[in-house]
Design a protein around this motif. Structure first.
Motif, mmCIF file in Angstrom:
data_model
loop_
_atom_site.group_PDB
_atom_site.id
_atom_site.type_symbol
_atom_site.label_atom_id
_atom_site.label_comp_id
_atom_site.label_asym_id
_atom_site.label_seq_id
_atom_site.Cartn_x
_atom_site.Cartn_y
_atom_site.Cartn_z
ATOM 1 N N LEU A 292 -80.602 75.250 108.685
ATOM 2 C CA LEU A 292 -79.903 75.683 109.886
ATOM 3 C C LEU A 292 -78.401 75.745 109.644
ATOM 4 O O LEU A 292 -77.726 76.695 110.049
ATOM 5 C CB LEU A 292 -80.211 74.722 111.037
ATOM 6 C CG LEU A 292 -79.559 75.029 112.386
ATOM 7 C CD1 LEU A 292 -79.990 76.394 112.879
ATOM 8 C CD2 LEU A 292 -79.921 73.964 113.400
ATOM 9 N N SER A 293 -77.885 74.733 108.975
ATOM 10 C CA SER A 293 -76.433 74.670 108.752
ATOM 11 C C SER A 293 -75.959 75.815 107.870
ATOM 12 O O SER A 293 -74.875 76.363 108.059
ATOM 13 C CB SER A 293 -76.048 73.331 108.139
ATOM 14 O OG SER A 293 -76.607 73.190 106.839
ATOM 15 N N GLN A 294 -76.781 76.182 106.878
ATOM 16 C CA GLN A 294 -76.380 77.270 105.989
ATOM 17 C C GLN A 294 -76.220 78.581 106.741
ATOM 18 O O GLN A 294 -75.365 79.397 106.420
ATOM 19 C CB GLN A 294 -77.431 77.429 104.882
ATOM 20 C CG GLN A 294 -77.433 76.282 103.885
ATOM 21 C CD GLN A 294 -78.566 76.391 102.889
ATOM 22 O OE1 GLN A 294 -79.361 77.327 102.934
ATOM 23 N NE2 GLN A 294 -78.654 75.429 101.986
ATOM 24 N N SER A 295 -77.054 78.770 107.752
ATOM 25 C CA SER A 295 -76.970 79.998 108.538
ATOM 26 C C SER A 295 -75.993 79.879 109.699
ATOM 27 O O SER A 295 -75.300 80.832 110.048
ATOM 28 C CB SER A 295 -78.356 80.344 109.098
ATOM 29 O OG SER A 295 -79.299 80.480 108.071
ATOM 30 N N LEU A 296 -75.949 78.684 110.275
ATOM 31 C CA LEU A 296 -75.192 78.490 111.509
ATOM 32 C C LEU A 296 -73.704 78.266 111.262
ATOM 33 O O LEU A 296 -72.859 78.760 112.007
ATOM 34 C CB LEU A 296 -75.777 77.292 112.257
ATOM 35 C CG LEU A 296 -75.264 77.014 113.651
ATOM 36 C CD1 LEU A 296 -75.651 78.160 114.570
ATOM 37 C CD2 LEU A 296 -75.850 75.711 114.181
ATOM 38 N N LEU A 297 -73.409 77.506 110.220
ATOM 39 C CA LEU A 297 -72.023 77.095 110.005
ATOM 40 C C LEU A 297 -71.048 78.263 109.888
ATOM 41 O O LEU A 297 -69.972 78.236 110.502
ATOM 42 C CB LEU A 297 -71.931 76.192 108.774
ATOM 43 C CG LEU A 297 -70.590 75.494 108.583
ATOM 44 C CD1 LEU A 297 -70.311 74.561 109.752
ATOM 45 C CD2 LEU A 297 -70.559 74.712 107.283
ATOM 46 N N PRO A 298 -71.366 79.304 109.106
ATOM 47 C CA PRO A 298 -70.421 80.434 109.028
ATOM 48 C C PRO A 298 -70.114 81.042 110.390
ATOM 49 O O PRO A 298 -68.968 81.423 110.666
ATOM 50 C CB PRO A 298 -71.154 81.437 108.123
ATOM 51 C CG PRO A 298 -72.089 80.608 107.317
ATOM 52 C CD PRO A 298 -72.530 79.506 108.225
ATOM 53 N N ALA A 299 -71.136 81.118 111.248
ATOM 54 C CA ALA A 299 -70.920 81.686 112.579
ATOM 55 C C ALA A 299 -70.029 80.780 113.421
ATOM 56 O O ALA A 299 -69.157 81.253 114.157
ATOM 57 C CB ALA A 299 -72.262 81.896 113.278
ATOM 58 N N ILE A 300 -70.233 79.468 113.310
ATOM 59 C CA ILE A 300 -69.404 78.527 114.062
ATOM 60 C C ILE A 300 -67.959 78.591 113.595
ATOM 61 O O ILE A 300 -67.023 78.617 114.399
ATOM 62 C CB ILE A 300 -69.954 77.092 113.915
ATOM 63 C CG1 ILE A 300 -71.320 76.991 114.584
ATOM 64 C CG2 ILE A 300 -69.001 76.078 114.531
ATOM 65 C CD1 ILE A 300 -72.000 75.661 114.388
ATOM 66 N N VAL A 301 -67.781 78.619 112.278
ATOM 67 C CA VAL A 301 -66.417 78.692 111.720
ATOM 68 C C VAL A 301 -65.729 79.981 112.149
ATOM 69 O O VAL A 301 -64.545 79.992 112.499
ATOM 70 C CB VAL A 301 -66.471 78.600 110.177
ATOM 71 C CG1 VAL A 301 -65.094 78.881 109.573
ATOM 72 C CG2 VAL A 301 -66.974 77.224 109.746
#
Length: 481
Positions: A292-301
């Motif tokens: 989840l973090s690999q996909s989600l983190l770029p969007a959050i950043v």
């Protein structure tokens, strides 16, 4: 004499037949209203074998008469012999439920619902369900395609109830295409109502064909709704779409759902983004935090660094919720630096929101976490060349003192506040006075008298009028005069 008795026993039915054939509508209506009396005279067996068949075969009257009949039959359970024989009332009510006049149909349905509670489970299955299913479907098909959007909206809003009522086979054959049409409806209100039912509808699909139906028929519609022109539609979908991950499993979630989640996480509508973030735990359970973090983190950043400050503000407001769902380890590794960066944003509203965010994070993760992770970084900003950032340190201390408690405040934060009382910028010095007033209630009385009071008295004699004012106010509020 016996023949006379026999004729008398047939009299109520004969009278009823005669009255129902009379041209006077009022007379026919009065006859229907006397049905319970006639049934009592006939007895339960003749009511079942003579009266009900007669009523079933002669339903062709004025709407007013039919309405009265539909209402009467809803109270006939005991007159036909009780719950054991209540299914005998189904044929006449079925006929009434198919007449043209809406009020008659509604009353017949109301009576059907009423007597359904008086059926045993076996009788419901044997007698009631076979009646309802063919009666439901033509009407349901028409309602799902009705010219009035309000009718279609009601169908969409009650779709899960309809699905449970008709069972798996009718759902597969009839409700799936109807649901597709509602998801593609020309009216946004209908699409929103249908979108809100996506998860529930998919959950209640037959297990043996659930995945195939979703992937083939429902998901294509969902993909279109992600980029719908109406924000209420997108928001409704965002509130439930994450739940599909538990239904479709890890591989389908990664391949088909994650791209949709990420698209919604970038949506211009804050409510859409919030609804996605609010339900991240559903996806976390299926694919794990690492994936989840690999996909989600770029969007959050990307959101956190958006050029529009209102977008940055929105993601800050979601951060405590996000942190709680992703956990402290993930937060410290991936998101901590973002939260600290917001404290030095060039927009005051962002710095203010970031300060409030820290307080909420401490409430979630605890004072010990704050002491080890947040407080040292905040206090380090006291030496920043930019006085606005130095003031942010004071704002953070104000917010953190209450949630961190007396020990951490006294031992770690208070010395920094005292040091900043000598700042060259008057705005910083009067904010020191305001900070001491704010954190004063957290400190013990000895600290207030021996450490805080001397600093405030010094500031009360400052050359700057604002510094003097706020220092004197703090002395007064804390009763240190």
């Amino acid at each position: 004499m016996a023949g006379a008795d026999s004729d008398d026993s047939l009299y109520p039915i004969a009278v009823l037949i005669d009255e129902l054939r009379n041209e006077d509508v009022q007379l026919r209506l009065n006859s229907i209203k006397k049905l319970s009396t006639i049934a009592l005279a006939l007895g339960v067996e003749r009511t079942r074998t003579e009266l009900l068949p007669f009523l079933t075969d002669t339903i062709y009257d004025e709407d007013e008469v039919l309405l009265a009949l539909a209402e009467q039959l809803g109270n006939f359970t005991m007159l036909v012999g009780g719950p054991e024989y209540v299914h005998c009332l189904l044929p006449p009510l079925e006929s009434l439920a198919t007449v043209e006049e809406t009020v008659v149909r509604d009353k017949a349905v109301e009576s059907l619902r009423k007597i359904s509670h008086e059926h045993s489970p076996v009788d419901l299955e044997v007698h009631f369900e076979p009646l309802v299913k063919p009666l439901v479907m033509p009407t349901l098909r028409q309602a799902a395609e009705d010219k009035s959007w309000r009718v279609r909206y009601m169908v969409a809003d009650k779709f899960s109830d309809l699905q449970k009522a008709v069972g798996p086979e009718i759902t597969k054959n009839d409700l799936v295409p109807a649901f597709q049409n509602l998801l593609k409806d020309c009216e946004a209100e209908v699409r929103a109502a249908a979108a809100n039912k996506v998860k529930e509808f998919c959950e209640n699909l037959p297990e043996d064909s659930r995945e195939t139906i979703i992937m083939t028929h429902i998901l294509p519609c969902v993909k279109e709704l992600v980029s719908d022109t109406n924000q209420h539609v997108k928001s409704a979908l965002a509130s439930v779409i994450m739940g599909l991950s538990t239904i479709l499993g890890k591989d389908n979630t990664i391949e088909h759902l994650l791209p949709l989640f990420l698209a919604q996480l970038k949506d211009e509508c804050p409510e859409v983004r919030l609804n996605i973030i609010s339900n991240l735990d559903c996806v976390n359970e299926v694919i794990g935090i690492r994936q989840l973090s690999q996909s989600l983190l770029p969007a959050i950043v990307e959101l956190a660094e958006d050029a529009k400050w209102r977008v940055r503000l929105a993601i800050i407001e979601y951060m405590p919720l996000l942190a709680g769902q992703l956990g402290v380890e993930f937060f410290d590794e991936k998101l901590n630096s973002l939260c600290m960066a917001w404290l030095v944003d060039h927009v005051y509203a962002i710095r203010e929101a970031a300060t409030c965010n820290l307080m909420k994070l401490v409430e979630k993760f605890g004072a010990e976490w704050a002491q080890n992770t947040i407080v040292p970084k905040v206090l380090g900003m006291a030496n920043d060349p930019n006085y606005l950032h130095r003031m942010t340190t004071l704002f953070c201390i104000n917010a953190l003192s209450e949630v961190c408690g007396q020990e951490i405040t006294t031992k770690h934060m208070l010395p920094v506040v005292f040091k900043m009382s000598n700042d060259q910028v008057a705005n910083v010095r009067f904010n020191v006075a305001k900070s001491l007033q704010k954190i004063g209630p957290v400190l013990d009385s000895n600290c207030l008298q021996t450490e805080v009071k001397p600093v405030l008295e010094k500031l009360a004699s400052d050359q700057d009028m604002d510094v003097k004012y706020f220092a004197q106010e703090a002395i007064s509020v804390l009763s240190l005069a």
